[in-house]
Design an enzyme around this catalytic site. Structure first.
Site, short mmCIF file in Angstrom:
data_model
loop_
_atom_site.label_atom_id
_atom_site.label_comp_id
_atom_site.label_asym_id
_atom_site.label_seq_id
_atom_site.Cartn_x
_atom_site.Cartn_y
_atom_site.Cartn_z
CE LYS A 170 -1.73 3.06 2.64
NZ LYS A 170 -1.89 4.35 1.69
N GLY A 201 -5.29 2.93 -1.56
CA GLY A 201 -6.29 3.54 -0.88
C GLY A 201 -5.70 4.11 0.27
CB VAL A 206 -5.80 0.12 2.17
CG1 VAL A 206 -4.68 -0.85 1.69
CG2 VAL A 206 -6.91 0.19 1.08
N GLY A 207 -4.47 0.17 4.91
CA GLY A 207 -3.33 0.35 5.86
C GLY A 207 -3.62 -0.59 7.05
CD GLU A 245 13.77 1.55 8.15
OE1 GLU A 245 14.36 2.76 8.64
OE2 GLU A 245 14.27 0.54 8.64
CB CYS A 279 13.14 9.82 7.33
SG CYS A 279 13.83 9.17 6.19
CD GLU A 379 10.11 13.59 10.81
OE1 GLU A 379 9.00 13.20 11.09
OE2 GLU A 379 10.86 12.95 10.28
P1 NAP Z 1 2.22 8.60 7.60
O1 NAP Z 1 1.00 9.66 7.61
O2 NAP Z 1 2.65 7.82 8.95
O3 NAP Z 1 1.94 7.87 6.60
C1 NAP Z 1 2.72 6.49 5.85
C2 NAP Z 1 1.94 5.49 5.45
O4 NAP Z 1 1.11 4.94 6.28
C3 NAP Z 1 0.97 5.96 4.12
O5 NAP Z 1 0.99 5.13 2.98
C4 NAP Z 1 -0.47 6.11 4.84
O6 NAP Z 1 -1.51 6.02 4.19
C5 NAP Z 1 -0.28 5.01 5.96
N1 NAP Z 1 -1.21 5.14 6.98
C6 NAP Z 1 -1.69 6.16 7.40
N2 NAP Z 1 -2.54 5.64 8.66
C7 NAP Z 1 -2.51 4.45 8.58
C8 NAP Z 1 -2.90 3.60 9.52
N3 NAP Z 1 -3.55 3.69 10.73
N4 NAP Z 1 -2.51 2.12 9.56
C9 NAP Z 1 -1.64 1.86 8.44
N5 NAP Z 1 -1.24 2.37 7.65
C10 NAP Z 1 -1.49 4.05 7.72
O7 NAP Z 1 3.47 9.33 7.24
P2 NAP Z 1 3.78 10.33 6.01
O8 NAP Z 1 3.18 11.42 6.40
O9 NAP Z 1 3.31 9.73 4.58
O10 NAP Z 1 5.24 10.30 5.90
C11 NAP Z 1 6.05 11.19 6.46
C12 NAP Z 1 6.84 10.47 7.72
O11 NAP Z 1 7.73 9.30 7.31
C13 NAP Z 1 7.91 11.28 8.71
O12 NAP Z 1 7.71 11.00 9.83
C14 NAP Z 1 9.02 10.78 8.10
O13 NAP Z 1 10.36 10.98 8.82
C15 NAP Z 1 8.85 9.33 7.87
N6 NAP Z 1 10.01 8.72 7.13
C16 NAP Z 1 10.53 7.71 7.49
C17 NAP Z 1 11.71 7.07 6.57
C18 NAP Z 1 12.72 6.42 7.39
O14 NAP Z 1 13.23 5.18 6.44
N7 NAP Z 1 13.06 6.02 8.36
C19 NAP Z 1 11.79 7.38 5.26
C20 NAP Z 1 10.49 8.22 4.97
C21 NAP Z 1 9.72 8.91 5.95
P3 NAP Z 1 -2.01 7.26 3.42
O15 NAP Z 1 -1.10 8.47 3.71
O16 NAP Z 1 -2.29 7.05 2.10
O17 NAP Z 1 -3.55 7.61 4.14
#
Ligand code: NAP
Length: 475
Positions: A170, A201, A206-207, A245, A279, A379
């Site tokens: 996803k 989704g 989906v997550g 991650e 990140c 962050e």
């Molecule tokens: P996010 O909001 O946590 O979303 C990440 C993914 O999880 C998306 O596909 C999101 O879906 C999904 N998601 C949202 N709610 C969920 C739930 N309840 N259950 C399962 N999946 C769910 O993060 P983001 O805003 O996309 O990304 C930014 C964050 O990622 C920052 O904190 C960054 O530091 C971190 N990051 C870490 C790394 C690393 O390698 N350590 C690399 C890159 C980014 P939708 O958004 O499609 O709804």
């Protein structure tokens, strides 16, 4: 308009069981560029079933055949270079040169690297009176964020296929189209039916369905700490393996003997690359007290080398934030920094001069920052830098480690002893000395709140394997 409302399940593009869709917006123009399916729990059930049925055969595919599969994927990925660059510039707002040099290239490297690792990877070992065999972990759910649409997903896909696990993927709904191209690549090279399934989704549907599904054996997640933590709780019910991650608030320690102009340029590149949506970016610059004024002056002179604007322009260094929400978040942190008493040295609130559309922020530098301030602890995920001063190297290391995160750390200067001391004492998963090149054969992942587990190279493959010990194995 890109209308990709089908899911890729069991080797074919099929209609979602739901009828809702999600619009995808180009953050530079604020225009809708297409839509995807807002997938359902039923879609996830179908995808998990396909992955489960494909597992017994794929998990036994020979290593040579898996190497060939990864090489074929890398070749076809390269054939789709122009499409991938174009879509990442549109859906993420990545400047076109960076879409190629960073985003396209990192995805390609992961598939090539995994193929190379696999050629020498040891799946068996003899130890004491035991025969140890590392076996594929099973059906794996991959959930990824939007900030590196090909990199985040490719590192997981390449490692999982190398290990012999089957997948339900996803991607982030803000940047789904690069993953759709990846699905087309997998389809074209003939990844066996059911091995790779893509369900687009929202995370909340989906997550959640992936992380709580009883037939998913392992979830590899990249994203925010808040979602990572709730996902881990979901996974606990079925004792699922989880790798996380997560975010960071990484320090860059500048040594007293560093060239101040080079240090300033390094610092600006850290916060402006991918619009600060990295990140592992260094966002806390820890500088010697006596260098502070020269460091700020040098950044003021160098800021013109980091033009912000149209991602389609080859001269642009920094594009927009990915979305309006993300723009608002960055603005609120800039406001918070001013309220808490930090001094704006460069940039500030609002869009850059001359830009009146798109989710563009200014490259913003705060000075007089105390490490306990919100802007130095949380962050921001945008181009906002905190400059913090230190008296001696022990204090610099203490400030660097005074964070809940531990993803990356950076040190810049010439004194060999101090470079080593800093590198060995920052509590983080990856340390870079003097802008050394990234190494995708080395492990990537975080200490503390930055996560659990490692990606890249053989460490990444290990995540998708379970060791089995057999005592008394006949020879
Ligand atoms: P996010 O909001 O946590 O979303 C990440 C993914 O999880 C998306 O596909 C999101 O879906 C999904 N998601 C949202 N709610 C969920 C739930 N309840 N259950 C399962 N999946 C769910 O993060 P983001 O805003 O996309 O990304 C930014 C964050 O990622 C920052 O904190 C960054 O530091 C971190 N990051 C870490 C790394 C690393 O390698 N350590 C690399 C890159 C980014 P939708 O958004 O499609 O709804």
């Amino acid at each position: 308009m890109l209308n990709h409302t089908k899911q890729y399940i069991n080797g074919e593009w099929v209609e979602s069981t739901g009828s809702h869709t999600i619009e995808v917006v180009n953050p530079a123009t604020e225009e809708v560029i297409g839509k995807i399916s807002s997938g359902t729990e039923e879609d996830v059930n179908r995808a998990v079933l396909a992955a489960k049925e494909a597992f017994p055969t794929f998990s036994k595919m020979s290593v040579n055949d898996r190497v060939k599969l990864l090489e074929d994927i890398a070749e076809e990925y390269a054939n789709r270079k122009e499409d991938l660059i174009k879509i990442m510039t549109e859906e993420l707002g990545a400047p076109i040169t960076k879409s190629e040099e960073i985003h396209y290239q990192m995805g390609l490297t992961h598939f090539k690297q995994a193929a190379e690792e696999l050629k020498t990877f040891k799946f068996t070992e003899e130890r004491g009176n035991s025969y140890i065999q590392k076996e594929p972990i099973g059906v794996s759910g991959l959930i990824t964020p939007w900030n590196f649409p090909t990199n985040q997903i490719s590192t997981k896909l390449a490692s999982a296929l190398a290990a012999g696990s089957t997948l339900v993927v996803k991607p982030a709904s803000k940047t789904p189209f690069a993953s759709i191209i990846l699905a087309e690549i997998f389809d074209k090279v003939g990844v066996p039916k059911g091995v790779f399934n893509l369900v687009n989704g929202s995370g909340s549907t989906v997550g959640e369905a992936i992380s709580s599904h009883p037939n998913v054996d392992f979830v590899s997640f990249t994203g925010s700490g808040a979602v990572g933590s709730s996902l881990m709780k979901n996974a606990a019910d079925d004792i699922k393996n989880v790798s996380l991650e997560l975010g960071g608030k990484s320090p860059l320690i500048i040594l007293k003997d560093a060239d101040v102009k080079k240090a300033a340029k390094t610092a600006l590149a850290q916060i402006a690359t991918n619009t600060g949506q990295v990140c592992s970016a260094a966002t806390r610059m820890i500088v010697p007290e006596e260098m502070h004024d020269d460091f700020i002056e040098a950044m003021k002179e160098l800021i013109t080398e980091f033009p912000v604007g149209d991602p389609q322009d080859k001269n642009t260094f920094m594009g927009p934030q990915v979305s309006e929400d993300q723009w608002e978040t960055v603005q609120s942190y800039i406001k918070k920094g001013e309220e808490e008493g930090a001094t704006l040295a460069i940039g500030g609130p609002g869009r850059p001069d001359g830009i009146d559309k798109g989710f563009f922020c200014k490259i913003t530098v705060f000075t007089n920052v105390q490490n306990h301030m919100t802007i130095a602890q949380e962050e921001i995920f945008g181009p906002v830098m905190s400059v913090i001063t230190y008296k001696d190297i022990d204090e610099a290391i203490e400030i660097a480690n005074d964070t809940i995160y531990g993803l990356a750390g950076y040190v810049f200067g010439n004194d060999t002893e101090e470079l080593k001391k800093v590198a060995l004492n920052i509590r983080a998963g990856q340390i870079t000395i003097n802008n050394s090149e990234a190494d995708m054969s080395a492990p990537f992942g975080g200490f503390k709140h930055s996560g659990i587990g490692r990606e890249w190279g053989d460490y990444g493959i290990e995540e998708f394997l379970e060791p089995k010990a057999i005592m008394g194995m006949p020879s």
